[in-house]
Design an enzyme around this catalytic site. Structure first.
Site, PDB file in Angstrom:
ATOM      1  N   VAL A 125      -4.204  -6.295   8.908  1.00 22.52           N
ATOM      2  CA  VAL A 125      -3.306  -5.275   8.368  1.00 22.52           C
ATOM      3  C   VAL A 125      -4.132  -4.579   7.289  1.00 22.52           C
ATOM      4  O   VAL A 125      -4.358  -5.129   6.224  1.00 22.52           O
ATOM      5  CB  VAL A 125      -2.006  -5.874   7.795  1.00 22.52           C
ATOM      6  N   TYR A 169       4.494 -12.310   4.623  1.00 29.53           N
ATOM      7  CA  TYR A 169       3.402 -11.705   3.857  1.00 29.53           C
ATOM      8  C   TYR A 169       3.090 -12.618   2.682  1.00 29.53           C
ATOM      9  O   TYR A 169       3.871 -12.730   1.741  1.00 29.53           O
ATOM     10  CB  TYR A 169       3.815 -10.306   3.387  1.00 29.53           C
ATOM     11  N   LYS A 173       0.900 -12.223   7.614  1.00 30.89           N
ATOM     12  CA  LYS A 173      -0.199 -11.469   7.022  1.00 30.89           C
ATOM     13  C   LYS A 173      -0.696 -12.294   5.853  1.00 30.89           C
ATOM     14  O   LYS A 173       0.018 -12.496   4.874  1.00 30.89           O
ATOM     15  CB  LYS A 173       0.265 -10.093   6.552  1.00 30.89           C
ATOM     16  N   THR A 194       0.826  -1.208   0.000  1.00 29.41           N
ATOM     17  CA  THR A 194       0.000   0.000   0.000  1.00 29.41           C
ATOM     18  C   THR A 194       0.856   1.252   0.000  1.00 29.41           C
ATOM     19  O   THR A 194       0.429   2.304  -0.466  1.00 29.41           O
ATOM     20  CB  THR A 194      -0.947   0.002   1.220  1.00 29.41           C
TER      21      THR A 194
END
Length: 290
Positions: A204, A134, A162, A46
């Site tokens: 998250v 991740y 995540k 992001t």
């Protein structure tokens, strides 16, 4: 390790020349903390990590550490598809004083499960930082299998994942096999409550830029046993969560922040800003729900 319940995958503000705007970054950090975020993920997907230079990431980490001043944990996005470069950035971030590292599965190279294991193990071996894996196959092409996540969880400083697979069965299987202190975070806003319901720790989040207080309330309601109220709030917030992913992220959330009077600028190529039509649709959803 428990980094908190609601972490925000923070956008990287840019000025009109598409350089990092540190003044707006300060404003954004204060907004997110005021909205109830328990921690900040800096220079992740992001945050447009693929288009940030090594030095820009270092400068961003330094600035956010200074602004946060210990109020919430900072997790630095230091992973890439280059193992050695990931090690070097992770070590530098550790020296700066971040609280953890988010390491993405290596994209484009397409390693097998053994390669994925060795990649994360090599990074973990070179840092004392707690590491959050991740797993995002929609962007990285490769996916960490349940068995690989469980094996990696046995490494002392790999403490969390995540999960952006959207696969509740796999997430449940992971939770069933890892030690109790290994945490699983949703990487999809719309799955925050479903993943929490099967034992996940939190989210998250991208949406917490816009509806942080509401998402925190939803998580708290569920924790307190108010399942029906949490579910009702989830359904109410779902249109915003979906709208914030109507185009490749973070273009929608950057437009939404500007609409909410926090002008974080545009996105860097190869991403493009929302079209006027897309913006109208996004703003209509924002107005209809709140």
């Amino acid at each position: 390790m428990d980094f908190g319940r609601m972490l925000t995958a923070m956008v990287t503000p840019f000025d009109k020349h598409n350089q990092i705007d540190f003044n707006i970054t300060t404003q954004l950090v204060e907004h997110l903390i005021a909205s109830g975020t328990d921690g900040l993920v800096v220079a992740g997907t992001t945050g447009e990590s693929p288009t940030l230079s090594h030095q820009e990431k270092i400068d961003l980490f330094k600035h956010v550490i200074k602004v946060v001043d210990g109020r919430v944990p900072i997790i630095a996005g230091t992973g890439s598809n280059n193992t050695q470069a990931s090690i070097e950035l992770t070590k530098e971030a550790e020296q700066l004083g971040v609280n953890g590292a988010l390491i993405v599965t290596p994209y484009y190279n397409k390693p097998n499960q053994e390669g994925l294991y060795q990649h994360f193990a090599a990074i973990a071996d070179q840092t004392k930082l707690p590491i959050m894996l991740y797993n995002i196959p929609s962007r990285a092409v490769v996916r960490l299998n349940v068995e690989t996540v469980v094996a990696l969880s046995q490494i002392d400083n790999i403490v969390s994942v995540k999960d952006s697979t959207g696969d509740l069965d796999s997430i449940a299987s992971i939770l069933n096999q890892v030690d109790e202190d290994f945490t699983v975070y949703s990487g999809d806003d719309s799955l925050t409550l479903p993943i929490q319901s099967i034992g996940g720790t939190g989210i998250v989040s991208v949406s917490s830029h816009i509806i942080g207080k509401e998402m925190k309330e939803m998580i708290t309601l569920y924790e307190q046993g108010n399942v029906k109220e949490a579910a009702q709030l989830h359904r109410q917030l779902l249109p915003i969560m979906r709208a914030l992913f109507m185009a490749p992220s973070p273009s929608p959330v950057k437009s939404a922040l500007k609409y909410k009077d926090i002008d974080v600028g545009s996105v860097r190529l190869p991403l493009v800003p929302l079209s006027p039509f897309e913006e109208q649709n996004l703003f209509r959803v924002l107005d209809s729900v709140q």
